[in-house]
Structure formats: C-alpha cells, structure tokens
Write a protein that holds these residues in place. Structure first.
Motif, PDB file in Angstrom:
ATOM      1  N   GLN A   1     -21.276 -11.358  89.876  1.00 36.29           N
ATOM      2  CA  GLN A   1     -20.148 -11.513  88.973  1.00 36.29           C
ATOM      3  C   GLN A   1     -18.915 -11.698  89.893  1.00 36.29           C
ATOM      4  O   GLN A   1     -18.133 -12.525  89.590  1.00 36.29           O
ATOM      5  CB  GLN A   1     -20.078 -10.050  88.416  1.00 36.29           C
ATOM      6  CG  GLN A   1     -18.614 -10.200  87.439  1.00 36.29           C
ATOM      7  CD  GLN A   1     -18.952 -10.878  86.112  1.00 36.29           C
ATOM      8  OE1 GLN A   1     -19.957 -11.330  85.785  1.00 36.29           O
ATOM      9  NE2 GLN A   1     -17.954 -11.085  85.301  1.00 36.29           N
ATOM     10  N   VAL A   2     -18.954 -10.718  91.028  1.00 32.08           N
ATOM     11  CA  VAL A   2     -17.507 -11.041  91.655  1.00 32.08           C
ATOM     12  C   VAL A   2     -17.424 -12.610  92.521  1.00 32.08           C
ATOM     13  O   VAL A   2     -16.392 -13.217  92.321  1.00 32.08           O
ATOM     14  CB  VAL A   2     -17.617 -10.305  93.289  1.00 32.08           C
ATOM     15  CG1 VAL A   2     -16.621 -10.482  94.184  1.00 32.08           C
ATOM     16  CG2 VAL A   2     -17.568  -8.698  92.757  1.00 32.08           C
TER      17      VAL A   2
ATOM     18  N   THR B   1     -16.425 -15.055  89.535  1.00 34.32           N
ATOM     19  CA  THR B   1     -15.065 -14.640  89.129  1.00 34.32           C
ATOM     20  C   THR B   1     -14.100 -15.254  90.260  1.00 34.32           C
ATOM     21  O   THR B   1     -13.182 -15.989  90.107  1.00 34.32           O
ATOM     22  CB  THR B   1     -14.735 -13.269  88.952  1.00 34.32           C
ATOM     23  OG1 THR B   1     -15.714 -12.719  88.171  1.00 34.32           O
ATOM     24  CG2 THR B   1     -13.490 -13.092  88.297  1.00 34.32           C
TER      25      THR B   1
ATOM     26  N   ALA C   1     -11.313 -17.994  90.328  1.00 32.64           N
ATOM     27  CA  ALA C   1     -10.002 -17.613  90.644  1.00 32.64           C
ATOM     28  C   ALA C   1      -9.470 -18.492  91.752  1.00 32.64           C
ATOM     29  O   ALA C   1      -8.509 -18.771  92.017  1.00 32.64           O
ATOM     30  CB  ALA C   1     -10.191 -16.221  91.084  1.00 32.64           C
TER      31      ALA C   1
ATOM     32  N   VAL D   1      -6.771 -10.280  94.557  1.00 38.77           N
ATOM     33  CA  VAL D   1      -7.617 -10.535  93.758  1.00 38.77           C
ATOM     34  C   VAL D   1      -8.918 -10.266  93.762  1.00 38.77           C
ATOM     35  O   VAL D   1      -9.694  -9.785  92.901  1.00 38.77           O
ATOM     36  CB  VAL D   1      -7.609 -12.308  93.563  1.00 38.77           C
ATOM     37  CG1 VAL D   1      -8.330 -12.868  92.537  1.00 38.77           C
ATOM     38  CG2 VAL D   1      -6.163 -12.662  93.334  1.00 38.77           C
ATOM     39  N   SER D   2      -9.668 -10.274  94.850  1.00 40.60           N
ATOM     40  CA  SER D   2     -10.776 -10.014  95.214  1.00 40.60           C
ATOM     41  C   SER D   2     -11.284  -8.449  94.825  1.00 40.60           C
ATOM     42  O   SER D   2     -12.375  -7.992  94.149  1.00 40.60           O
ATOM     43  CB  SER D   2     -11.455 -10.189  96.659  1.00 40.60           C
ATOM     44  OG  SER D   2     -11.341 -11.489  96.882  1.00 40.60           O
TER      45      SER D   2
ATOM     46  N   ILE E   1     -10.991  -7.834  91.004  1.00 37.79           N
ATOM     47  CA  ILE E   1     -12.311  -8.374  90.348  1.00 37.79           C
ATOM     48  C   ILE E   1     -13.422  -7.503  90.668  1.00 37.79           C
ATOM     49  O   ILE E   1     -14.010  -7.054  89.879  1.00 37.79           O
ATOM     50  CB  ILE E   1     -12.597  -9.850  90.828  1.00 37.79           C
ATOM     51  CG1 ILE E   1     -11.504 -10.801  90.476  1.00 37.79           C
ATOM     52  CG2 ILE E   1     -13.878 -10.447  90.310  1.00 37.79           C
ATOM     53  CD1 ILE E   1     -11.683 -12.056  91.141  1.00 37.79           C
TER      54      ILE E   1
ATOM     55  N   SER F   1     -13.080  -4.321  88.601  1.00 37.62           N
ATOM     56  CA  SER F   1     -12.990  -4.595  87.168  1.00 37.62           C
ATOM     57  C   SER F   1     -14.545  -4.993  86.866  1.00 37.62           C
ATOM     58  O   SER F   1     -15.170  -4.228  85.970  1.00 37.62           O
ATOM     59  CB  SER F   1     -12.276  -5.742  86.694  1.00 37.62           C
ATOM     60  OG  SER F   1     -12.389  -6.899  87.321  1.00 37.62           O
ATOM     61  N   SER F   2     -15.106  -5.561  87.709  1.00 36.24           N
ATOM     62  CA  SER F   2     -16.631  -5.906  87.447  1.00 36.24           C
ATOM     63  C   SER F   2     -17.481  -4.560  87.616  1.00 36.24           C
ATOM     64  O   SER F   2     -18.515  -4.620  86.919  1.00 36.24           O
ATOM     65  CB  SER F   2     -17.158  -6.980  88.490  1.00 36.24           C
ATOM     66  OG  SER F   2     -16.359  -8.074  88.436  1.00 36.24           O
TER      67      SER F   2
END
Length: 382
Positions: A14-15, A18, A22, A147-148, A151, A154-155
């Motif tokens: 997922q990361v 995303t 991104a 951002v990482s 992400i 949140s993931s």
C-alpha cells in the motif's frame, strides 16, 4: 505471527503504491521549484550586474585614480572590451564568452549585459554564480519523508482496521479447531481401547478389525491435523532414537490396517540404526508413508518397508504395489490428493516435505502407473 506478516506485506504494498501516486505531484513540485530557483538566480545576477554597473558609473563621477572593482563570495564577474577581451576578470582562467543574455556553463549560470560608454572603455559585463539546488533538494527530501510517514501511518491504521474482523474470525476458527481436536482425542482413545478389548473376546472378527482399522486411520488424520496446527509451537527437541526399534513398532501399529485389505507388510530393518531426531517429526514421516502406502495399494498386495545404512547415509524406503502416481512433482503440495475417492486432507506429505527440508533429508520418489510407488528418504548420520 502469520497475520502480522500479512499485515506488514499489505502495508508495504500500500505504501509503495501510494508513494508512486504521490511522486507525480512531487515531480511537478520539483520541476516548479527548479524553475523558480532558476528565475531567482537570474534576478540575482541582474541585481549584481546592476551593482557593478552603478559602481562603474560612480567611479566616473568621483575624483579618484583607483577603481575598486566589486567583489563577492557568491558572484564572479568580468568586464570585456569591444573585442571581447578581458579588461578585468574575477572568473579565473575560464574563457567565458557568449552572445545570449543568459547561459549555463558547466555548473554555473552566467548573465551578459552590454554597457554604455564608460571611462574603463568596457563594452560588456559578465556575471556568473554557481548553480545551487541544494535547498530545493533538501525541501523535496523533507516533503517526501513527511508524505511517506503520513502514508505509512494512514495505511497501517486503515489496513489494521479493515483486517481486524478477519483476524478475530481467524482466531475464533483456530480456537474452535483446537477445542474440537482436543474433544476428538478422548473419544478416539476410548474407542480404540474398547475395540482392543472386544478383539480379545471376538478374535478374528472382520467387523472388529474394520472398526479398528478405521480408528487407526482417524488417529493418523488427527495427528496430522494436530501437528499441522501446532507445527510452529513444536519444540525442536532432538534425542537419540533406536531407529530400527522405532520403525518396527510403527509397522506393527499399522498391521491391523493392512490386514483389513489383505495387505502384507514386509519389513527389512537393519538392527541398531541410531539417529538423533525429533520424535514427533519421525512419527509423521513414518506414519504418513505407511498409511499412504496402505491407502493406495491394491488388495492382497505387498508393501516393503526397509531401513539400512548406505555409506554415510541412512536409507529409509517404502515400496508398494499400488495405483502409482501420475505426477510426482505435485504430491508434496499442500491439499493435493492423488485420488479424491480415498479421502484425506492432502496435508500428510506436505508435512513430511517440510520436516525433510528442515532436517536436510533427501527425498526420492519412483513411481509407475498401476505398478506401484517407492518413497526413499536419505538421512545423514549425526
């Protein structure tokens, strides 16, 4: 533990997905940042050129004989005559000459400005500075890390929440199966004891023999399932085992099962073969091979079980006169069954394969359709 591995796997996937998405706006951000930095560099060059030009104009108005040329830690410059020869230069030995207003030369960006008549007889001014995008790159790295991290968090929470119901269901099923297995163990044991007692009273009764054989089949399936469910918890405790005696007892255990199909178990066991092995794992190797040999053998056939020393190996083999195997490459796959009619879960040989891999046991399978199959296991001396 398995659930945690799947969670980490899905989170990583997922990361990365995303992050890939991104990276598109980050790319445009970098492109715009580099463009803004280039515009800023050009403005700085023009401003510094204006400073040098103003200094030259003021020199004409001042009543002095020495012109103090402006110097800077950031900018380098030079004034050229009408033949583009250097009148004065802080550019070092670099021969910088161009007609454009701005030009990138190696790692520098330069600006050229034509001058009006002046006391130094200079026709043009060139100002250069090093291209420095370190701040842009630093900002991009900070942005990417933020951002990482966002992400990933949140993931992690999204996936954790989404798989929580499956985790609870899986845990419930594991507990249910463990309880069910525990509850099955007692009635199977009681049934076997009572069948043994009945057999003493009713000797050579075929019905009793069939019941006893069926119970032994259930015992093998039960033990396979129990080992499969708890294999991660099985302690790797090895001890010295008299392999010859151990194998002989297991063959005797399956004798009733073989008699129910008029199968003869011939054993060729070399005496005093010692091995250092996990007893539970040795049970699974021997029991699965003998039960499979009986299961897939024709009635009134012969099964040969042998144990012998060969050079630096211990050779254990099981040879039957059964239906044979069409594809020997698939038999060790989990849930694979050569004949669905005979029943079973298809996990026995999968367990055997894992044990063999764990203990570096070489496995060979020789088979011919309708003629039989031989399983050979080569164990190392310890």
């Amino acid at each position: 533990m398995i659930n945690n591995q799947y969670e980490i796997k899905y989170i990583i996937i997922q990361v990365f997905l995303t992050l890939f998405i991104a990276l598109i706006p980050i790319y445009f951000y970098l492109d715009a940042s580099f463009e803004n930095q280039a515009i800023k560099d050009k403005m700085d060059l023009k401003n510094y050129a204006n400073l040098v030009r103003t200094k030259m104009q003021n020199f004409e108005k001042e009543n002095t004989q020495v012109f103090h040329y402006p110097r800077s830690n950031i900018f380098t410059s030079a004034i050229l005559d009408k033949n583009n020869k250097k009148i004065f230069s802080l550019l070092g030995n670099e021969d910088i000459f161009f007609y454009e207003e701005f030009k990138t030369i190696n790692t520098k960006i330069c600006y050229k400005e034509y001058l009006s008549e002046n006391i130094l007889d200079a026709k043009s001014l060139i100002v250069c500075k090093d291209i420095d995008n370190s701040q842009v790159i630093y900002n991009a790295i900070i942005l990417l890390l933020c951002v990482s991290f966002f992400i990933f968090l949140s993931s992690f929470f999204i996936i954790k929440q989404s798989i929580e119901p499956y985790r609870r269901l899986n845990k419930y099923l594991d507990e249910f199966l463990k309880d069910a297995m525990h509850e099955l163990k007692t009635p199977i044991g009681v049934a076997r004891i009572n069948v043994d007692m009945l057999q003493l009273r009713l000797k050579n009764d075929k019905n009793i023999l069939r019941i006893k054989s069926a119970l032994k089949n259930m015992t093998i399936i039960y033990e396979d399932l129990e080992y499969y469910m708890q294999q991660n918890a099985v302690k790797d405790e090895k001890r010295d085992i008299d392999f010859s005696l151990f194998l002989a007892k297991r063959v005797e255990f399956f004798n009733d099962l073989a008699i129910s199909k008029n199968i003869v178990l011939n054993k060729y066991i070399e005496e005093n073969v010692m091995i250092n092995f996990n007893e539970i794992e040795l049970y699974r190797i021997i029991d699965n091979n003998i039960s499979n040999a009986i299961k897939y053998s024709k009635d009134s056939s012969i099964i040969e079980i042998s144990l012998q020393k060969e050079e630096k190996k211990i050779k254990l083999s099981f040879k039957d006169e059964g239906i044979g195997i069409k594809d020997t490459s698939k038999i060790f796959e989990r849930y694979y069954r050569g004949d669905k009619i005979t029943g079973g879960f298809g996990i026995g040989l999968s367990i055997v394969k894992n044990i063999c891999q764990k203990n570096r046991i070489e496995v060979r399978v020789e088979s011919q359709i309708n003629k039989g199959t031989t399983f050979i296991y080569l164990l190392e001396f310890h």
